[in-house]
Design a protein around this motif. Sequence first.
Motif, PDB file in Angstrom:
ATOM      1  N   MET A  63       1.077  -1.071  -0.029  1.00  0.00           N
ATOM      2  CA  MET A  63       0.143   0.111   0.135  1.00  0.00           C
ATOM      3  C   MET A  63       1.191   1.233   0.369  1.00  0.00           C
ATOM      4  O   MET A  63       0.768   2.370  -0.719  1.00  0.00           O
ATOM      5  N   VAL A  64       1.657   1.543   0.340  1.00  0.00           N
ATOM      6  CA  VAL A  64       2.725   2.330   1.030  1.00  0.00           C
ATOM      7  C   VAL A  64       3.591   2.487  -0.644  1.00  0.00           C
ATOM      8  O   VAL A  64       4.066   3.692  -1.239  1.00  0.00           O
ATOM      9  N   ILE A  65       4.011   1.385  -1.085  1.00  0.00           N
ATOM     10  CA  ILE A  65       4.796   1.829  -2.623  1.00  0.00           C
ATOM     11  C   ILE A  65       4.178   1.794  -3.721  1.00  0.00           C
ATOM     12  O   ILE A  65       4.356   2.977  -4.498  1.00  0.00           O
ATOM     13  N   LEU A  66       2.493   1.217  -2.970  1.00  0.00           N
ATOM     14  CA  LEU A  66       1.781   1.577  -4.521  1.00  0.00           C
ATOM     15  C   LEU A  66       0.997   2.590  -4.669  1.00  0.00           C
ATOM     16  O   LEU A  66       0.172   3.507  -5.012  1.00  0.00           O
ATOM     17  N   GLU A  67       1.673   3.545  -2.970  1.00  0.00           N
ATOM     18  CA  GLU A  67       0.761   4.969  -2.991  1.00  0.00           C
ATOM     19  C   GLU A  67      -0.681   4.100  -2.542  1.00  0.00           C
ATOM     20  O   GLU A  67      -1.972   5.327  -3.572  1.00  0.00           O
ATOM     21  N   LEU A  68      -1.551   3.118  -2.389  1.00  0.00           N
ATOM     22  CA  LEU A  68      -2.738   3.261  -2.378  1.00  0.00           C
ATOM     23  C   LEU A  68      -3.679   2.886  -1.038  1.00  0.00           C
ATOM     24  O   LEU A  68      -3.126   2.101   0.069  1.00  0.00           O
ATOM     25  N   PRO A  69      -4.332   3.762  -1.010  1.00  0.00           N
ATOM     26  CA  PRO A  69      -5.489   4.052  -0.211  1.00  0.00           C
ATOM     27  C   PRO A  69      -6.032   2.898   0.926  1.00  0.00           C
ATOM     28  O   PRO A  69      -6.760   2.191  -0.045  1.00  0.00           O
ATOM     29  N   PRO A  70      -5.930   2.573   1.674  1.00  0.00           N
ATOM     30  CA  PRO A  70      -6.506   1.810   2.313  1.00  0.00           C
ATOM     31  C   PRO A  70      -8.175   1.427   2.088  1.00  0.00           C
ATOM     32  O   PRO A  70      -9.261   0.133   1.854  1.00  0.00           O
ATOM     33  N   GLU A  71      -9.141   2.341   1.737  1.00  0.00           N
ATOM     34  CA  GLU A  71     -10.422   2.895   1.538  1.00  0.00           C
ATOM     35  C   GLU A  71     -10.523   2.316   0.229  1.00  0.00           C
ATOM     36  O   GLU A  71     -11.558   1.789  -0.206  1.00  0.00           O
ATOM     37  N   LYS A  72      -9.244   2.538  -0.765  1.00  0.00           N
ATOM     38  CA  LYS A  72      -9.510   1.883  -2.181  1.00  0.00           C
ATOM     39  C   LYS A  72      -9.527   1.096  -2.081  1.00  0.00           C
ATOM     40  O   LYS A  72     -10.413  -0.004  -3.211  1.00  0.00           O
ATOM     41  N   ALA A  73      -8.795   0.019  -1.859  1.00  0.00           N
ATOM     42  CA  ALA A  73      -8.905  -1.591  -1.279  1.00  0.00           C
ATOM     43  C   ALA A  73     -10.118  -2.076  -0.593  1.00  0.00           C
ATOM     44  O   ALA A  73      -9.992  -3.477  -1.421  1.00  0.00           O
ATOM     45  N   VAL A  74     -10.224  -0.802   0.051  1.00  0.00           N
ATOM     46  CA  VAL A  74     -12.051  -1.820   0.904  1.00  0.00           C
ATOM     47  C   VAL A  74     -12.499  -2.226  -0.624  1.00  0.00           C
ATOM     48  O   VAL A  74     -13.642  -3.506  -0.268  1.00  0.00           O
ATOM     49  N   GLU A  75     -12.652  -0.730  -0.725  1.00  0.00           N
ATOM     50  CA  GLU A  75     -13.640  -0.745  -2.192  1.00  0.00           C
ATOM     51  C   GLU A  75     -13.401  -1.843  -3.013  1.00  0.00           C
ATOM     52  O   GLU A  75     -14.432  -2.521  -3.266  1.00  0.00           O
ATOM     53  N   GLU A  76     -12.675  -1.790  -3.614  1.00  0.00           N
ATOM     54  CA  GLU A  76     -12.225  -2.549  -4.959  1.00  0.00           C
ATOM     55  C   GLU A  76     -12.112  -4.478  -4.641  1.00  0.00           C
ATOM     56  O   GLU A  76     -12.327  -4.584  -5.483  1.00  0.00           O
ATOM     57  N   VAL A  77     -12.028  -4.213  -3.475  1.00  0.00           N
ATOM     58  CA  VAL A  77     -11.694  -5.864  -2.982  1.00  0.00           C
ATOM     59  C   VAL A  77     -13.623  -6.532  -3.275  1.00  0.00           C
ATOM     60  O   VAL A  77     -13.622  -7.044  -2.574  1.00  0.00           O
TER      61      VAL A  77
END
Length: 88
Positions: A63-77
């Motif tokens: 998440m840090v390396i890809l600059e991926l917000p946790p909210e985005k990951a939760v939503e996408e999954v």
Amino acid sequence: MFLRRTPTQDEKERLGQLIRNVRRRRDLTQEKLAERMKCSRRWLSSVERGESSLNWKDMLCLMVILELPPEKAVEEVGLDVSVPADRK
């Protein structure tokens, strides 16, 4: 009642697709991302295919390396995560 805490196969596949898509948008190869994570390209490939699960440390690093917000990951999954009203 407790919810299932281990990811389903479908969730692992959706997370893997998200990681692959974000990695590509950041113009990172699997080799470069694996190097930055200090892991093997083969393992990263298996994560992207939904064949391997991530531990919390690897997920945070990604998440840090890809600059991926946790909210985005939760939503996408497609996870159902309740957010307290005072945090919205």
